[in-house]
Design a protein around this motif. Structure first.
Motif, PDB file in Angstrom:
ATOM      1  N   THR A 110       0.800  -1.225   0.000  1.00  0.00           N
ATOM      2  CA  THR A 110       0.000   0.000   0.000  1.00  0.00           C
ATOM      3  C   THR A 110       0.837   1.281   0.000  1.00  0.00           C
ATOM      4  OG1 THR A 110      -1.834  -1.140   1.058  1.00  0.00           O
ATOM      5  CG2 THR A 110      -1.848   1.261   1.163  1.00  0.00           C
ATOM      6  N   ILE A 161      -2.304   5.499   3.220  1.00  0.00           N
ATOM      7  CA  ILE A 161      -2.565   5.983   1.865  1.00  0.00           C
ATOM      8  C   ILE A 161      -2.291   7.483   1.750  1.00  0.00           C
ATOM      9  CG2 ILE A 161      -4.356   6.348   0.118  1.00  0.00           C
ATOM     10  CD1 ILE A 161      -5.739   3.809   1.292  1.00  0.00           C
ATOM     11  N   ALA A 184       0.962   3.851  -3.090  1.00  0.00           N
ATOM     12  CA  ALA A 184       0.453   5.199  -2.814  1.00  0.00           C
ATOM     13  C   ALA A 184       1.495   6.260  -3.148  1.00  0.00           C
ATOM     14  CB  ALA A 184       0.030   5.309  -1.347  1.00  0.00           C
ATOM     15  N   SER A 222      -6.174   4.422  -3.632  1.00  0.00           N
ATOM     16  CA  SER A 222      -7.361   5.029  -2.993  1.00  0.00           C
ATOM     17  C   SER A 222      -8.669   4.461  -3.545  1.00  0.00           C
ATOM     18  CB  SER A 222      -7.343   6.565  -3.142  1.00  0.00           C
ATOM     19  OG  SER A 222      -6.186   7.116  -2.558  1.00  0.00           O
TER      20      SER A 222
END
Length: 448
Positions: free
Chosen positions: A71, A298, A75, A156
């Motif tokens: 993640t 994120i 991101a 997202s």
């Protein structure tokens, strides 16, 4: 900075976090469905599911910890507008998680004899072993699912994993119902039936998520594969460098909650059943905090990619504040409803009474638990994982566990003392992690 500078981010935070919350809650609802349905069979059966899941949760924490590395990397690449970089992180993350799933499955099978060494009630162990054998296999589809989920979260796009998880829960409840109780043409498998329901639902969940993501234009460029030359050892090193400490963080926390299960089992079947009820309820509210923690990863990762450090700090603190306020509401709810919630699980006055006592302590540690998981998420967005891992170990095992072990004895506070130890450990973690993030974010802003 005014309070409104933080509260104006609440809407964006919740927009990203809400699908994650529901998705994470879905994983807990699998356990809830198992607990509610198996609980109707008796305290020994409910304790068996708790004991079997204790090893599964340890394995799960390791696998999910590694997947969390995907993640922040995706991101950050998204914040830089670098699709190729994000694609590399995604593909290597899927391979890593698939391998982890197989390794965890084999490890759980090898670890079965451990249940006999934990001084647990014999009838509970006898029921837990076949449950564990079946659920262990579900580690493979679940880990691959985590890779796709963490990739989508990094962009997202958090709603697709939520859809897959919610629909998988419907599948789980359906197969639980027919296999636990032997409805229609299906055999009555009782505890094993709950395990088969979990396994089937996780394969369904993986297939559905892959189907949804592969059909969306947003993800098309990420699904393109270059061939064998696409594999790079450096990518695996990057993922493991972030994933291994994160896996340890989760292992330390899940491990101390697993220790609570073992310690309560020593106190007897009723104490273990009460612990499972309170733990299941606390886990559901904790998933709200987990959703905000992933949101922290994120959003902080995005700002890190943009090198906008003042907004990085402001957004992170808006997430911490939002989580604290939400968990405060749950804390009040646990205290008010402590005598009403346990009877949904089991019809045993002693278990209900003990579970109600535990919910009072759970109400207090909601606050610390929520804050520490959101700060961990923000630190993960900064790709700071080594020092937080040391903090987690100290908080849970140097500070929290000795309190659990001493006050959890029957001559002291019993099962309630175990939960006091959890409260102490989580509060220590939240405090030390706050100082860590405060230091790092100020350092980034000053450019030192």
């Amino acid at each position: 900075m005014q309070f409104s500078d933080y509260t104006k981010e609440f809407g964006t935070n919740l927009k990203i976090a809400f699908p994650i919350m529901l998705g994470q809650l879905g994983h807990i609802l699998v356990a809830l469905a198992d607990n509610l349905m198996v609980g109707q069979l008796g305290a020994a059966q409910l304790a068996a599911v708790s004991l079997g899941n204790s090893l599964v949760f340890i394995a799960l924490s390791i696998g999910i910890g590694f997947s969390f590395a995907i993640t922040p990397l995706v991101a950050e690449a998204d914040g830089q507008g670098n699709i190729e970089k994000g694609r590399l992180h995604f593909h290597h993350g899927v391979i890593m998680c698939a391998v982890n799933g197989v390794l965890l499955f084999v490890t759980l099978l090898i670890a079965k004899p451990v249940l006999y060494m934990l001084d647990q009630p014999p009838e509970v162990v006898a029921l837990a072993i076949p449950y564990l054998e079946i659920v262990a296999l579900s580690m493979i589809p679940l880990m691959i699912f985590q890779a796709f989920k963490q990739f989508a979260d990094g962009l997202s796009q958090t709603k697709y994993a939520m859809y897959a998880t919610i629909l998988a829960n419907i599948v789980n409840v359906l197969f639980n119902y027919v296999l636990i109780y032997g409805i229609w043409i299906f055999p009555r498998l009782e505890v094993e039936g709950a395990a088969w329901g979990t396994l089937i639902s996780r394969f369904f969940m993986l297939g559905l998520l892959i189907f949804m993501l592969s059909r969306k234009r947003k993800f098309k460029s990420y699904f393109f594969w270059d061939g064998a030359s696409h594999i790079r050892l450096s990518e695996f090193k990057t993922l493991i460098k972030l994933g291994f400490p994160t896996a340890l963080q989760m292992l330390f926390e899940v491990g101390v909650f697993t220790a609570a299960i073992f310690l309560s089992g020593i106190l007897g079947t009723n104490a273990q059943a009460a612990n499972q009820i309170a733990l299941n309820l606390a886990s559901m509210t904790f998933m709200i905090a987990v959703g905000l923690g992933v949101t922290g990863t994120i959003r902080v990762g995005n700002q890190k990619g943009k090198r906008d450090y003042p907004n990085l700090r402001r957004i992170a603190f808006s997430i911490f504040i939002l989580c604290f306020l939400i968990e405060a509401v749950f804390a009040v709810g646990f205290i008010v409803l402590k005598d009403w919630l346990p009877p949904f699980y089991i019809d045993n006055p002693e278990v209900i009474f003990m579970a109600a006592q535990l919910l009072v302590v759970a109400a207090l540690f909601q606050l610390s638990d929520g804050v520490q998981v959101t700060i961990l998420g923000a630190l993960r967005g900064l790709q700071d994982v080594n020092i937080p891992t040391v903090i987690c170990f100290i908080a849970y095992w140097v500070i929290g566990f000795p309190v659990m072990w001493y006050f959890g004895k029957e001559a002291q506070m019993g099962v309630q003392g175990i939960w006091v130890g959890l409260l102490v450990g989580l509060t220590a973690s939240a405090t030390m992690l706050y100082f860590r993030f405060n230091y790092l974010s100020k350092k980034l802003i000053s450019g030192v």
